[in-house]
Design an enzyme around this catalytic site. Structure first.
Site, short mmCIF file in Angstrom:
data_model
loop_
_atom_site.label_atom_id
_atom_site.label_comp_id
_atom_site.label_asym_id
_atom_site.label_seq_id
_atom_site.Cartn_x
_atom_site.Cartn_y
_atom_site.Cartn_z
N GLU A 103 -3.70 -1.27 -0.87
CA GLU A 103 -2.42 -0.87 -0.52
C GLU A 103 -1.51 -2.31 -0.64
O GLU A 103 -2.16 -3.54 -0.47
CB GLU A 103 -2.31 -0.47 1.06
CG GLU A 103 -3.10 0.56 1.13
CD GLU A 103 -3.14 1.33 2.71
OE1 GLU A 103 -2.53 2.44 2.70
OE2 GLU A 103 -3.70 0.83 3.38
N ASP A 145 3.47 -1.96 8.67
CA ASP A 145 3.63 -3.21 7.72
C ASP A 145 5.07 -3.82 7.98
O ASP A 145 6.14 -3.14 8.07
CB ASP A 145 3.59 -2.49 6.42
CG ASP A 145 2.39 -1.70 6.10
OD1 ASP A 145 1.53 -1.52 7.11
OD2 ASP A 145 2.48 -1.12 5.02
N SER A 199 6.02 1.98 2.59
CA SER A 199 6.30 0.54 2.40
C SER A 199 6.83 0.23 1.04
O SER A 199 6.77 0.79 0.04
CB SER A 199 4.93 -0.26 2.55
OG SER A 199 4.69 -0.37 3.95
N GLN A 233 7.73 -0.67 8.87
CA GLN A 233 7.27 0.45 8.93
C GLN A 233 7.51 0.87 10.46
O GLN A 233 6.71 0.15 11.36
CB GLN A 233 5.87 0.77 8.61
CG GLN A 233 5.85 0.60 7.05
CD GLN A 233 6.23 1.83 6.49
OE1 GLN A 233 5.76 3.01 6.38
NE2 GLN A 233 7.49 2.09 5.87
C1 FRU Z 1 -0.29 0.20 4.92
C2 FRU Z 1 0.36 1.21 4.54
C3 FRU Z 1 0.81 1.44 3.35
C4 FRU Z 1 2.04 2.62 3.46
C5 FRU Z 1 2.24 2.48 5.05
C6 FRU Z 1 2.59 3.66 5.48
O1 FRU Z 1 -0.66 -0.06 6.24
O2 FRU Z 1 -0.88 2.44 4.75
O3 FRU Z 1 0.26 1.81 2.00
O4 FRU Z 1 2.97 2.53 2.35
O5 FRU Z 1 1.31 1.63 5.56
O6 FRU Z 1 2.95 3.63 6.83
#
Ligand code: FRU
Length: 462
Positions: free
Chosen positions: A193, A20, A81, A36
């Site tokens: 999410e 993300d 995230s 991420q």
């Molecule tokens: C979305 C997610 C978020 C989380 C992050 C972890 O792709 O699953 O909900 O914060 O990625 O890497």
């Protein structure tokens, strides 16, 4: 590391895994993109926040990792995230620490290189009492009145995805207000999410990424009395590989959105390559005169245009090859009229014998835009798919903006419908370009094609 298929003008880290976009913000003219990132390998895990900066949303400079898990701390199992805000002149990141999922803060000076985690972390230590949640993460924070609001991604067991609304006067102590918006389990998954919530024209825009659907959904509606009422619902991208987008308002007031482009190949293949995950091109979100959502690649991307060829009006019958503009890094801007054709469009990344190639077409009878990557690659590791999206032209010509960047194809149709695909041709000469029409003649009105330059130096990814 295997550099084949590696995009040249989409943002990626030097190596390893990315998902993300996080913490998008423009600060004193500079765009900051956090993301991420697993700095230790090309598969998901060990979540950190990577960081890059840009003055034009196109050329990026890699910065040191911004946030890493603190052993023994509330984010020891991952820095998930979140977002960035300007807290009275102090750059502030608000993110999810794991595990369990809790919300945390970090601050910095104007350079935004060294981040200090708040000694008061976690600032939200768990879900509201009495809610049986499927997830509790991905804070999106904005100013409202003289305080702050936070949208948090979640879901209620047995009911479906939900966005939880919080409020705070100081970003440190938070109070649960209630549900901002709730979906149905049978329609939009069990857990939402990465919620985003922002005004867009006279409406409000809510973005969510529902598990297990792997699609980015948008809702347009009204926001009153701490409740969002959705009036319109759609997908930001119909390719099934665009997820967890983040939208922010830049210093010029533009709403700009980036999303994570997943790999369209097996985990074995991307682990062997040594890299996985790409950021989409930045898209500007606006409302059309009729109040519907418009998405356009930001105009800054034009700085990547190099050699240009223009084709004027001409009939399109069967297959018209455009060999002068064969390539894997191109921008195409095409206007065509379906005319008598049942299907009209183009084939990209085509091998001379047609064994590999990707069809981008408009099915005029079904009023559907499609991108078919099932024949993009002869490799069994590539996961091609047929992606389709409804698109009623209402008598207007079909207007396509297509961005090819090695394994990425982003298609924008009439500024309304987007389909992103990932392709991994096996042949060096799978670079052909052709216009196609079937079931009758169609008409090309105009086609402009540019070779696109890469955004990094001579060493790929550097
Ligand atoms: C979305 C997610 C978020 C989380 C992050 C972890 O792709 O699953 O909900 O914060 O990625 O890497």
């Amino acid at each position: 590391m295997d550099l084949r298929h590696r995009p040249r003008y989409h943002f990626m880290p030097l190596a390893n895994w990315m998902n993300d976009p996080n913490g998008l913000i423009q600060w004193a003219g500079v765009y900051h993109l956090f993301y991420q990132h697993n700095p230790h390998g090309p598969a998901w895990g060990n979540m950190h926040w990577g960081h890059a900066t840009s003055r034009d949303l196109v050329h990026w400079t890699h910065q040191p990792i911004a946030l890493a898990p603190t052993p023994g701390g509330p984010d020891q199992d991952g820095v998930f995230s979140g977002c960035a805000v300007n807290h009275d002149g102090v750059p502030t990141l608000i993110y999810t620490g794991v595990r369990p999922e809790v919300q945390c803060l970090a601050t910095s000076d104007d350079q935004m290189i060294y981040w200090r985690k708040s000694p008061r972390n976690p600032v939200i230590a768990g879900p509201p009492d009495g809610l049986d949640v499927t997830g509790f993460r991905d804070p999106y924070v904005w100013r409202e009145g003289d305080g702050w609001r936070m949208a948090l991604g979640s879901g209620i067991v047995g009911q479906g995805g939900i966005v939880l609304l919080y409020r705070s006067a100081d970003l440190q102590s938070w109070e649960y207000v209630g549900p901002l918006c709730q979906g149905r389990l049978d329609e939009t998954g069990h857990n939402w999410e990465c919620p985003n919530f922002l005004p867009l024209g006279h409406r409000h825009l809510l973005l969510v990424s529902p598990q297990p659907l792997r699609q980015a959904h948008y809702f347009l509606g009204s926001y009153q009395g701490d409740r969002f009422t959705a009036q319109e619902h759609g997908l930001l991208d119909h390719g099934g590989l665009y997820y967890a987008p983040q939208a922010f308002v830049d210093e010029g007031g533009r709403r700009i959105c980036l999303g994570w482009l997943l790999e369209g190949r097996t985990q074995e293949a991307y682990v062997a390559a040594g890299w996985a995950g790409v950021q989409s091109l930045p898209r500007e979100l606006t409302l059309a005169a009729d109040g519907s959502l418009r998405q356009r690649p930001v105009p800054e991307l034009a700085s990547l245009r190099r050699e240009h060829i223009h084709w004027g009006a001409a009939p399109i019958q069967d297959l018209t090859r455009l060999d002068e503009m064969a390539g894997a890094c191109l921008e195409l801007d095409i206007e065509m009229e379906p005319g008598e054709a049942e299907k009209v469009g183009l084939t990209v990344r085509r091998s001379p014998d047609g064994a590999e190639g990707v069809e981008i077409a408009y099915d005029a009878q079904r009023q559907v835009l499609l991108v078919d990557s099932r024949t993009a690659s002869l490799s069994p590791e590539a996961e091609g798919r047929l992606a389709e999206a409804p698109l009623a032209l209402g008598g207007a010509p079909l207007s396509l903006r297509v961005f090819l960047d090695e394994s990425v194809i982003e298609v924008f149709a009439n500024d309304r419908v987007c389909i992103t695909a990932r392709v991994y041709p096996t042949r060096e000469d799978s670079t052909g370009l052709a216009l196609t029409a079937s079931g009758g003649a169609a008409r090309l009105l105009a086609l402009d094609a540019w070779r696109m330059s890469g955004i990094w130096g001579s060493r790929p990814g550097a």
